[in-house]
Design a protein around this motif. Structure first.
Motif, PDB file in Angstrom:
ATOM      1  N   UNK A 109     -92.904 -39.526  47.346  1.00 11.52           N
ATOM      2  CA  UNK A 109     -93.568 -38.970  46.148  1.00 11.52           C
ATOM      3  C   UNK A 109     -92.968 -37.618  45.754  1.00 11.52           C
ATOM      4  N   UNK A 110     -93.280 -37.190  44.539  1.00 15.21           N
ATOM      5  CA  UNK A 110     -92.736 -35.935  44.020  1.00 15.21           C
ATOM      6  C   UNK A 110     -93.759 -35.292  43.089  1.00 15.21           C
ATOM      7  N   UNK A 111     -93.775 -33.959  43.092  1.00 15.30           N
ATOM      8  CA  UNK A 111     -94.635 -33.253  42.155  1.00 15.30           C
ATOM      9  C   UNK A 111     -93.975 -31.953  41.748  1.00 15.30           C
ATOM     10  N   UNK A 112     -94.353 -31.460  40.584  1.00 19.86           N
ATOM     11  CA  UNK A 112     -93.848 -30.202  40.044  1.00 19.86           C
ATOM     12  C   UNK A 112     -95.046 -29.304  39.759  1.00 19.86           C
ATOM     13  N   UNK A 113     -95.102 -28.170  40.430  1.00 22.48           N
ATOM     14  CA  UNK A 113     -96.173 -27.205  40.238  1.00 22.48           C
ATOM     15  C   UNK A 113     -95.801 -26.256  39.097  1.00 22.48           C
ATOM     16  N   UNK A 114     -96.684 -26.118  38.116  1.00 22.75           N
ATOM     17  CA  UNK A 114     -96.454 -25.213  36.994  1.00 22.75           C
ATOM     18  C   UNK A 114     -97.572 -24.178  36.995  1.00 22.75           C
ATOM     19  N   UNK A 115     -97.203 -22.912  37.172  1.00 21.89           N
ATOM     20  CA  UNK A 115     -98.205 -21.874  37.380  1.00 21.89           C
ATOM     21  C   UNK A 115     -97.724 -20.560  36.778  1.00 21.89           C
ATOM     22  N   UNK A 116     -98.413 -19.481  37.152  1.00 20.43           N
ATOM     23  CA  UNK A 116     -98.057 -18.161  36.639  1.00 20.43           C
ATOM     24  C   UNK A 116     -98.906 -17.795  35.440  1.00 20.43           C
ATOM     25  N   UNK A 117     -98.255 -17.228  34.431  1.00 26.23           N
ATOM     26  CA  UNK A 117     -98.964 -16.730  33.251  1.00 26.23           C
ATOM     27  C   UNK A 117     -99.232 -17.856  32.266  1.00 26.23           C
ATOM     28  N   UNK A 118    -100.158 -18.736  32.668  1.00 21.94           N
ATOM     29  CA  UNK A 118    -100.546 -19.877  31.845  1.00 21.94           C
ATOM     30  C   UNK A 118    -102.063 -20.003  31.879  1.00 21.94           C
ATOM     31  N   UNK A 119    -102.605 -20.594  30.841  1.00 24.33           N
ATOM     32  CA  UNK A 119    -104.055 -20.807  30.787  1.00 24.33           C
ATOM     33  C   UNK A 119    -104.494 -22.034  31.571  1.00 24.33           C
ATOM     34  N   UNK A 120    -103.578 -23.002  31.722  1.00 20.92           N
ATOM     35  CA  UNK A 120    -103.929 -24.256  32.381  1.00 20.92           C
ATOM     36  C   UNK A 120    -102.894 -24.624  33.442  1.00 20.92           C
ATOM     37  N   UNK A 121    -102.869 -23.911  34.562  1.00 22.28           N
ATOM     38  CA  UNK A 121    -101.917 -24.277  35.615  1.00 22.28           C
ATOM     39  C   UNK A 121    -102.172 -25.707  36.088  1.00 22.28           C
ATOM     40  N   UNK A 122    -101.095 -26.424  36.339  1.00 25.27           N
ATOM     41  CA  UNK A 122    -101.227 -27.820  36.736  1.00 25.27           C
ATOM     42  C   UNK A 122    -100.112 -28.179  37.704  1.00 25.27           C
ATOM     43  N   UNK A 123    -100.367 -29.222  38.485  1.00 19.08           N
ATOM     44  CA  UNK A 123     -99.337 -29.846  39.297  1.00 19.08           C
ATOM     45  C   UNK A 123     -99.163 -31.263  38.796  1.00 19.08           C
ATOM     46  N   UNK A 124     -97.967 -31.579  38.337  1.00 18.92           N
ATOM     47  CA  UNK A 124     -97.680 -32.884  37.743  1.00 18.92           C
ATOM     48  C   UNK A 124     -96.970 -33.758  38.777  1.00 18.92           C
ATOM     49  N   UNK A 125     -97.508 -34.931  39.049  1.00 24.18           N
ATOM     50  CA  UNK A 125     -96.763 -35.896  39.850  1.00 24.18           C
ATOM     51  C   UNK A 125     -95.674 -36.506  38.971  1.00 24.18           C
ATOM     52  N   UNK A 126     -94.711 -37.154  39.605  1.00 26.57           N
ATOM     53  CA  UNK A 126     -93.663 -37.809  38.822  1.00 26.57           C
ATOM     54  C   UNK A 126     -94.263 -38.884  37.921  1.00 26.57           C
ATOM     55  N   UNK A 127     -95.291 -39.582  38.415  1.00 27.96           N
ATOM     56  CA  UNK A 127     -95.962 -40.593  37.591  1.00 27.96           C
ATOM     57  C   UNK A 127     -96.618 -39.947  36.375  1.00 27.96           C
ATOM     58  N   UNK A 128     -97.243 -38.777  36.573  1.00 31.24           N
ATOM     59  CA  UNK A 128     -97.839 -38.041  35.450  1.00 31.24           C
ATOM     60  C   UNK A 128     -96.782 -37.721  34.405  1.00 31.24           C
TER      61      UNK A 128
END
Length: 323
Positions: A109-128
């Motif tokens: 499996x794989x995921x990409x964490x998107x964070x920092x100066x954002x209103x909606x931090x999320x972690x996206x799986x490859x399927x997402x």
């Protein structure tokens, strides 16, 4: 030298598709004779790599795309060259051996964490990622700082779409990226030669430009490990080292982020890394390049030929200083 400013305004969210993308997509559709596709390319490989690698098995989609060109009439680089000669120092510094050493890398499996100066931090799986963002096909030219260039059909989606999902705050000025660090399968990580994990960055307005792509495939096939599976950055007006591979983290930040090459060799590799034939590397000229599959050098295009879409980003900047 100063930038050849076009004086255009930044691209807004609802603005019409840029001409390079529109023309490239139309040509791709016309040549394929189908609806619902667009196309893209990138890569960096020397001339010798254009010879087919007998250990590589080309998927049937390669034959389907045979004969296509970019909007300037340049033919696609051979699939065997793109997948057989790669820069991926987490595995090895030997460009012709990455495919073999990356065979045990399974990005699932794989995921990409998107964070920092954002209103909606999320972690996206490859399927997402594959479900949420429509995968496009684009044809982009790409140039390596060493002087090699390629034309590659990428599959992916604009980075802008992912950033809109997380809603950057007004304090966000830059986007920082990080590659996976997996020493158990990435033998180059254990060499001690480089300060891994690999880090890269863009200014936020560069990241929001419609040319900036998060690629998930090439030649209508999923990315191979040596090409940055399962998701990588493609920035066609910048040198290849800006196109970070196997991304696991994206952060929105205020200050210019550290990047690997700009950190370890700032006199040779600037943060911006824009393709500019008027700004030489300290050890070689950037005025010409060799397209893989050709036998003679050609003139390097300013901003790799994408100036109409991106030159406004550097209005008023001295590009011999911000190189």
């Amino acid at each position: 030298m100063t930038s050849k400013n076009q004086g255009s305004a930044p691209i807004e969210k609802d603005e019409i598709t840029p001409k390079h993308i529109y023309d490239s997509r139309r040509k791709f559709l016309k040549q394929m004779g189908i609806v619902g596709l667009g196309a893209a390319l990138a890569g960096c490989v020397p001339e010798a790599a254009s010879t087919s690698n007998p250990t590589q098995t080309e998927p049937t989609s390669v034959a389907t795309l045979s004969g296509l060109t970019d909007e300037l009439g340049n033919p696609l680089t051979d699939y065997s060259a793109i997948t057989g000669y790669c820069n991926f120092y987490e595995f090895t510094t030997n460009k012709e051996n990455v495919d073999e050493l990356a065979e045990d890398f399974v990005p699932d499996p794989w995921s990409v964490e998107v964070s920092g100066l954002v209103n909606k931090p999320q972690t996206f799986s490859l399927a997402d990622i594959m479900e949420k963002f429509d995968q496009q096909e684009r044809i982009y030219r790409m140039r390596c700082v060493e002087g090699w260039s390629m034309v590659i059909p990428w599959n992916g989606f604009p980075l802008r779409q992912l950033l809109e999902e997380v809603e950057p705050t007004s304090e966000a000025k830059y986007v920082a990226f990080q590659t996976a660090l997996l020493p158990e399968v990435m033998d180059g990580v254990n060499s001690g030669r480089f300060p891994f994990p690999y880090l890269e960055g863009l200014r936020l307005d560069e990241a929001l430009n419609d040319l900036t792509l998060l690629a998930t495939g090439l030649y209508n096939e999923p990315l191979r490990p040596q090409n940055g599976a399962p998701i990588r950055l493609v920035v066609p007006w910048k040198y290849g080292f800006k196109s970070i591979k196997s991304i696991v983290k994206i952060s929105l930040v205020t200050d210019q982020p550290y990047t690997m090459w700009n950190t370890i060799a700032p006199q040779e590799y600037g943060f911006y890394a824009n393709v500019n034939p008027d700004v030489d590397h300290p050890r070689w000229s950037q005025g010409t390049e060799i397209r893989i599959g050709e036998n003679q050098r050609r003139d390097t295009l300013y901003m790799n030929g994408y100036a109409d879409e991106v030159d406004y980003l550097y209005s008023g900047m001295d590009l011999t200083v911000y190189y």
